[in-house]
Structure formats: C-alpha cells, structure tokens
Design a protein around this motif. Structure first.
Motif, PDB file in Angstrom:
ATOM      1  N   THR A  36       0.841  -1.208   0.000  1.00  0.00           N
ATOM      2  CA  THR A  36       0.000   0.000   0.000  1.00  0.00           C
ATOM      3  C   THR A  36       0.873   1.254   0.000  1.00  0.00           C
ATOM      4  O   THR A  36       0.648   2.189  -0.768  1.00  0.00           O
ATOM      5  CB  THR A  36      -0.928   0.008   1.234  1.00  0.00           C
ATOM      6  N   MET A  39       2.343   2.131  -3.350  1.00  0.00           N
ATOM      7  CA  MET A  39       1.454   2.885  -4.247  1.00  0.00           C
ATOM      8  C   MET A  39       1.501   4.382  -3.905  1.00  0.00           C
ATOM      9  O   MET A  39       1.574   5.232  -4.794  1.00  0.00           O
ATOM     10  CB  MET A  39       0.021   2.344  -4.099  1.00  0.00           C
ATOM     11  N   VAL A  40       1.472   4.663  -2.612  1.00  0.00           N
ATOM     12  CA  VAL A  40       1.535   6.067  -2.180  1.00  0.00           C
ATOM     13  C   VAL A  40       2.884   6.674  -2.563  1.00  0.00           C
ATOM     14  O   VAL A  40       2.961   7.822  -3.016  1.00  0.00           O
ATOM     15  CB  VAL A  40       1.299   6.171  -0.656  1.00  0.00           C
ATOM     16  N   ILE A  42       4.828   5.807  -5.089  1.00  0.00           N
ATOM     17  CA  ILE A  42       4.872   6.047  -6.536  1.00  0.00           C
ATOM     18  C   ILE A  42       4.139   7.352  -6.873  1.00  0.00           C
ATOM     19  O   ILE A  42       4.635   8.187  -7.639  1.00  0.00           O
ATOM     20  CB  ILE A  42       4.226   4.865  -7.308  1.00  0.00           C
ATOM     21  N   ALA A  43       2.970   7.529  -6.259  1.00  0.00           N
ATOM     22  CA  ALA A  43       2.202   8.758  -6.500  1.00  0.00           C
ATOM     23  C   ALA A  43       2.993   9.981  -6.045  1.00  0.00           C
ATOM     24  O   ALA A  43       3.021  11.019  -6.721  1.00  0.00           O
ATOM     25  CB  ALA A  43       0.863   8.684  -5.769  1.00  0.00           C
ATOM     26  N   ILE A  58       8.307   0.657 -11.674  1.00  0.00           N
ATOM     27  CA  ILE A  58       7.605   0.595 -10.384  1.00  0.00           C
ATOM     28  C   ILE A  58       7.911  -0.735  -9.694  1.00  0.00           C
ATOM     29  O   ILE A  58       8.131  -0.797  -8.489  1.00  0.00           O
ATOM     30  CB  ILE A  58       6.077   0.758 -10.605  1.00  0.00           C
TER      31      ILE A  58
END
Lengths: 76, 247
Positions: A36, A39-40, A42-43, A58
């Motif tokens: 999780t 994902m944060v 990468i953003a 990624i």
C-alpha cells in the motif's frame, strides 16, 4: 537538491523519519514500506518530479537507492 | 459546482458516455473526454461547455493500443490539477456463435474490456492517491451474470469486470478511492441499433417495467456514484435494467 527532494518524497509517502531514509531502506524490509505504501510512494514521486513511471520501473523500485537511479532516468 | 474535480470519461462519444458527460457537465465538473474520433470529441466538447462544464479536454485514444493509455495519463498529468473520477464507458457488443469466434476476436475483446480497464485504473489511481480521494466506475452488462446465446465472448469479458471491481475496491479503499460496477440492461444506444423491432418488443416484455432503458438512465446512476452522496458506496455492482435480471 535531487537527493533532498527524493528523501522528502520517501518521508512523506512512508510516514517515516528523515534519518530512516538511507541507501539500505528497502521494500518490504521496513515495516512501513508495504504494497500500500508503495502505491503512495509512486504517487508521491510522480508528483514531486512531475513524471510518469513505467510499470517495470515501479516493480524494480525495491530500495531507496534503486529509486534514485530510476528517477534519474526520467529527469536526465 | 465541482470545478476543482476532474472526471475522465473513456468512450465518451458513445450513448452512455456522452449522456454521462452531459450529466456531469451540468454539475460543473471539469471533464477529460476520450474516444477514437477527434471530430466527435470536439462536437461533444462544445455541448459540454454550454452545459456548464468547468473545462473540457479532449484526447484521442484507441483502447486496442494499450501503450497509448500511458499517453492519456501523461496528458492528464500536465493538463489537470486533480483527477477525481474515472468512468470507462468504452466497449463494443461482440455477437458471434461460439464456433465463429476467431482468436483475434478474443484478444481484441479482452483488450477492449479487461486490459484497458486494468490499465486505466492503474494509472488513474496513481493520480487519485495524490489527493487521497477518487471514484472509479466500470460498465458491465446484465449479460455478464445472465449469459446470452451468441454473446459468450462479450459476457466473459464483461463478467471479468466483476472480480476487478471487487478487488480494486478492497485494494484502493484505504486511499479513499471507491470502485463500483454498473450493469446496464437493454439500453437504446448505437450498440444495439441493429436489433429488430421484434427483438426489442420481446426484450421489453422481459423487463419488470415493460420498457427499454435510455442512456440517461445509466448516466444518472454514474453521476450519483461520482458524487459525494455516494461517499459510502464501494465494491457494488448495480443493475440499471428495468428488472430484466428477474426474468
């Protein structure tokens, strides 16, 4: 400048202290860098550096050091 | 007004897509509309601006080209401050008996319905995570659950969106991103323009409401799911079919 920006992105995304962001910081090795948080992260990286990462990158982004190498490719 | 929220509508020039765009424009959202033909997009853009859209960006995209999807999101990253919603209305109704389905047909339908949905969600969620909020709406069909002779490939592709929706709702829920699936019944759009009057009459009789659906019936549900009124609704599959699923 690049190093500061990268480090800050990790601090923001993983909610960790700056002194925890070292070359050894690695995906799934630190309790806060799970799927999780990835994902944060990468953003956060895409937003900070105004880039859009390829999926392969990624997947390859397995450590702080590796992240630096990958991001450099996009902003070079 | 929702001018600080932008919604991406893929397949925006089709029946449900264009009605959805219009419904959201009336509420003042910023819109990114995507489809295969620029002339249709430009025509729709003019209508959306008149209806009150905060802004409209057009992007030509053929979902058969998976690599082009990244280009769409690079465009969004540059043009739009905050991507709040994704609605994937793109799709074609593939009808063919089992014996006449070509391997190329299978690949094309999988690309169009499933691969594109996964990739769109993948890129969109990365932009939504930045603001810790977002909504994704996929379009399936009542055929996915009920099946239809001659629509095996279409039904298989559409039913795959059920698992995708449930899984993404779980995976993205922690980032305050809601994911829902709409299952239209027989909606009078270009997709089913080739149906005969007899077929339409038969389908009408199979619905509880004894009437066929309109694109706006689906668009209104999409509009609701996008809105904050649906803030606690995720992981749902909702039919808009006049009770066709009961038959």
């Amino acid at each position: 400048m690049f190093e500061d920006k990268l480090k800050q992105a990790f601090v923001n995304a993983l909610s960790i202290e700056e002194n925890e962001v070292t070359a050894e910081l690695a995906y799934s090795q630190h309790p806060k860098w799970d799927s999780t948080a990835h994902m944060v992260l990468i953003a956060e990286l895409e937003s900070s550096f105004d880039i859009m990462l390829d999926t392969d990158d990624i997947i390859d982004m397995s450590s702080y050091q590796k992240a630096g190498e990958i991001i450099q490719k996009y902003i070079a | 007004m929702q001018q600080d929220k932008s919604i991406l509508i893929v397949g925006a020039t089709g029946g449900i897509g264009s009605h959805t765009a219009k419904a959201l424009a009336k509420q003042g959202y910023g819109l990114i509309i995507s489809a295969r033909h620029l002339d249709k997009l430009e025509s729709l853009k003019a209508q959306l601006l008149q209806l009150g859209a905060a802004g409209v960006e057009c992007f030509v995209l053929d979902l058969q080209d998976s690599s082009a999807i990244k280009g769409l999101f690079q465009f969004i990253q540059k043009q739009v401050k905050h991507l709040y919603g994704l609605v994937n209305c793109a799709g074609t109704l593939h009808e063919s008996p089992l014996m006449m389905i070509r391997p190329d047909d299978i690949q094309a339908q999988v690309n169009l319905h499933l691969t594109s949905s996964i990739l769109l969600a993948q890129y969109a969620s990365r932009l939504m995570v930045r603001n810790k909020q977002g909504v994704i709406v996929f379009l399936s069909s009542v055929v996915a659950a009920q099946g239809a002779s001659g629509q095996a490939l279409y039904a298989a592709c559409k039913s795959s969106l059920f698992g995708l929706t449930k899984s993404l709702a779980k995976e993205l829920g922690g980032q305050n991103i809601r994911v829902n699936l709409i299952e239209p019944g027989f909606i009078e759009t270009e997709l089913v323009a080739h149906y005969s009057d007899e077929q339409r009459a038969e389908l009408k009789q199979q619905t509880a409401l004894k009437s066929l659906g309109q694109a706006d019936d689906v668009a209104q549900l999409i509009s609701f799911l996008i809105s904050s009124k649906a803030r606690y609704i995720t992981a749902q599959n909702i039919a808009v079919d006049g009770g066709l699923a009961l038959s």
